[in-house]
Design an enzyme around this catalytic site. Structure first.
Site, PDB file in Angstrom:
ATOM      1  CG  ASP A 188      12.470 -16.845 -23.604  1.00  0.00           C
ATOM      2  OD1 ASP A 188      12.764 -17.885 -23.052  1.00  0.00           O
ATOM      3  OD2 ASP A 188      13.522 -16.012 -23.871  1.00  0.00           O
ATOM      4  CD  GLU A 273      12.136 -22.359 -22.267  1.00  0.00           C
ATOM      5  OE1 GLU A 273      13.019 -22.890 -22.735  1.00  0.00           O
ATOM      6  OE2 GLU A 273      12.292 -21.054 -22.055  1.00  0.00           O
ATOM      7  CB  CYS A 326      20.186 -20.795 -35.600  1.00  0.00           C
ATOM      8  SG  CYS A 326      19.890 -19.205 -36.940  1.00  0.00           S
ATOM      9  CB  CYS A 329      20.223 -22.440 -40.159  1.00  0.00           C
ATOM     10  SG  CYS A 329      21.365 -22.178 -38.958  1.00  0.00           S
ATOM     11  CB  CYS A 344      23.559 -18.015 -36.559  1.00  0.00           C
ATOM     12  SG  CYS A 344      23.547 -19.628 -37.171  1.00  0.00           S
ATOM     13  CB  CYS A 346      22.755 -19.240 -41.246  1.00  0.00           C
ATOM     14  SG  CYS A 346      21.751 -18.425 -39.912  1.00  0.00           S
ATOM     15  CG  ASP A 353      15.573 -12.591 -23.808  1.00  0.00           C
ATOM     16  OD1 ASP A 353      16.023 -13.503 -23.281  1.00  0.00           O
ATOM     17  OD2 ASP A 353      15.676 -11.542 -23.196  1.00  0.00           O
TER      18      ASP A 353
END
Length: 390
Positions: A188, A273, A326, A329, A344, A346, A353
């Site tokens: 990332d 990316e 996330c 989940c 999150c 969850c 990052d």
């Protein structure tokens, strides 16, 4: 066996006489390129309505100008021929819609020329390289070129600080087999550390060489701005500024080479990316930070090093919500730039990052599994994937 090309760059130390001839060649190449472009431009303006006539139109060659201009005979004829080839490539790219119309070269343009190996006119020796017209030029070979690599061409260039370099293009035969994919890592992009990886969650700790040198560079640039442009003192100061900028560029390339080599050695596939760095720099007004990281150079290093070993570089869509998703989940929520921790419902609490790097890896693994003829040996169940890899 498949043929591959690889270039090796070395520092050149020409004598004053050789340096003068190199400069003459730079000028002659620029002169021939601009003359041919001017004539082609005139032909294009005259015949652009008649496409068939435009295709059949004859274009000038360097031989034509040699009859008119005597000093063109002093330099390497292959360098002039390559100027014609470069113009041909620029024209083809323009007509295919891949580039703008070719521009004239100025003295401020990159100073370089290319010559080809013909009848043993280029030869590497201990501490020297034999080149057309220049004969024996001192060279600093910091690495050896493998004996099975055959020289195809050489590009001689000069930097803004007055240093000379030679890029030796070689050709070799090698059968590159696709590696079985066992280890995958997601990267990332981060502004202050180059990247965070999905395996450790740690940053690459890029030293930010430009930022380190910024104060010194600013002082030297202010000195340059106070001197009369074109004067002897102005030129001396210009070289000081150029040397600082080149040092930063060399430090950056060295770091990126080592970091990319480390990743390629440890992983069979790397997922990143497909970012628009120019747009990112303009949108967030982080131009200096983006440029200092050298992410574009880094990805190109990854690409060719992975390809040489039969490994994979996977680029996921720039609109993929890696930051918003996330990694545990799979739920998606909005997150602001100021939030450095992803939380999150969850129960997951993770550095944003690191969470993004994990999502990039997952998406990359999904894309890899859809590729034909790619041997993948991964435990996909641990990531909650429902598909079966090929």
């Amino acid at each position: 066996m498949t043929k591959h090309n690889k270039a090796y760059m070395f520092r050149l130390y020409p004598t004053d006489k050789q340096a003068l001839l190199i400069h003459k060649t730079f000028g002659c190449v620029r002169f021939v390129y601009n003359k041919m472009l001017a004539e082609r431009k005139e032909t294009y303006e005259t015949l652009k309505e008649d496409k068939e006539a435009l295709k059949k139109a004859k274009h000038p060659t360097p031989a034509k100008y040699k009859k008119e201009v005597e000093w063109l005979k002093e330099v390497d004829s292959l360098a002039l021929a390559n100027a014609q080839l470069n113009l041909d490539k620029a024209y083809k790219a323009f007509f295919k819609g891949n580039a703008k119309f070719p521009k004239f070269k100025s003295k401020r343009h990159k100073q370089s020329y290319t010559t080809n190996l013909v009848n043993g006119n280029i030869e590497l020796m201990d501490g020297h390289i034999k080149l057309p017209k220049l004969k024996m030029v001192k060279i600093k070979r910091h690495r050896q070129i493998p004996s099975d690599h055959k020289i195809k061409s050489c590009t001689i260039s000069m930097t803004s600080s007055g240093r000379y370099y030679i890029s030796i293009l070689t050709e070799y035969e090698k059968e590159v087999k696709d590696k079985e994919i066992k280890n995958v890592v997601g990267l990332d992009f981060v502004m202050d550390g180059l990247f965070v990886d999905s395996e450790t969650g740690k940053k690459a700790n890029y030293p930010r060489f430009y930022r380190q040198m910024l104060d010194k560079l600013a002082i030297e640039q202010r000195k340059l701005s106070r001197k009369k442009k074109g004067s002897s003192n102005w030129n001396k100061q210009r070289i000081r500024v150029a040397k600082i900028q080149e040092k930063v560029a060399n430090q950056r390339k060295n770091f990126l080479h080592h970091k990319s080599k480390e990743l390629v050695s440890n992983y069979d596939a790397i997922v990143i990316e497909d970012l628009d760095m120019k747009g990112l720099a303009q949108a967030l007004k982080f131009g200096k930070s983006v440029a200092d990281n050298g992410w574009g150079i880094f990805t190109s290093f990854l690409q060719y090093k992975l390809k040489e070993q039969g490994k994979q570089l996977v680029k996921i869509d720039k609109w993929f919500p890696s930051t918003k998703t996330c990694s545990s989940c799979g739920s998606v929520r909005e997150i602001t730039l100021s939030e450095r921790t992803y939380q999150c419902t969850c129960g997951l609490t993770l550095n944003r990052d690191y969470n993004s790097a994990l999502n990039i890896k997952k998406e990359g693994m999904r894309l890899l599994a859809q590729l034909p003829n790619v041997d993948i040996k991964l435990n996909f169940n641990q990531w909650g994937f429902s598909f079966i890899p090929h």
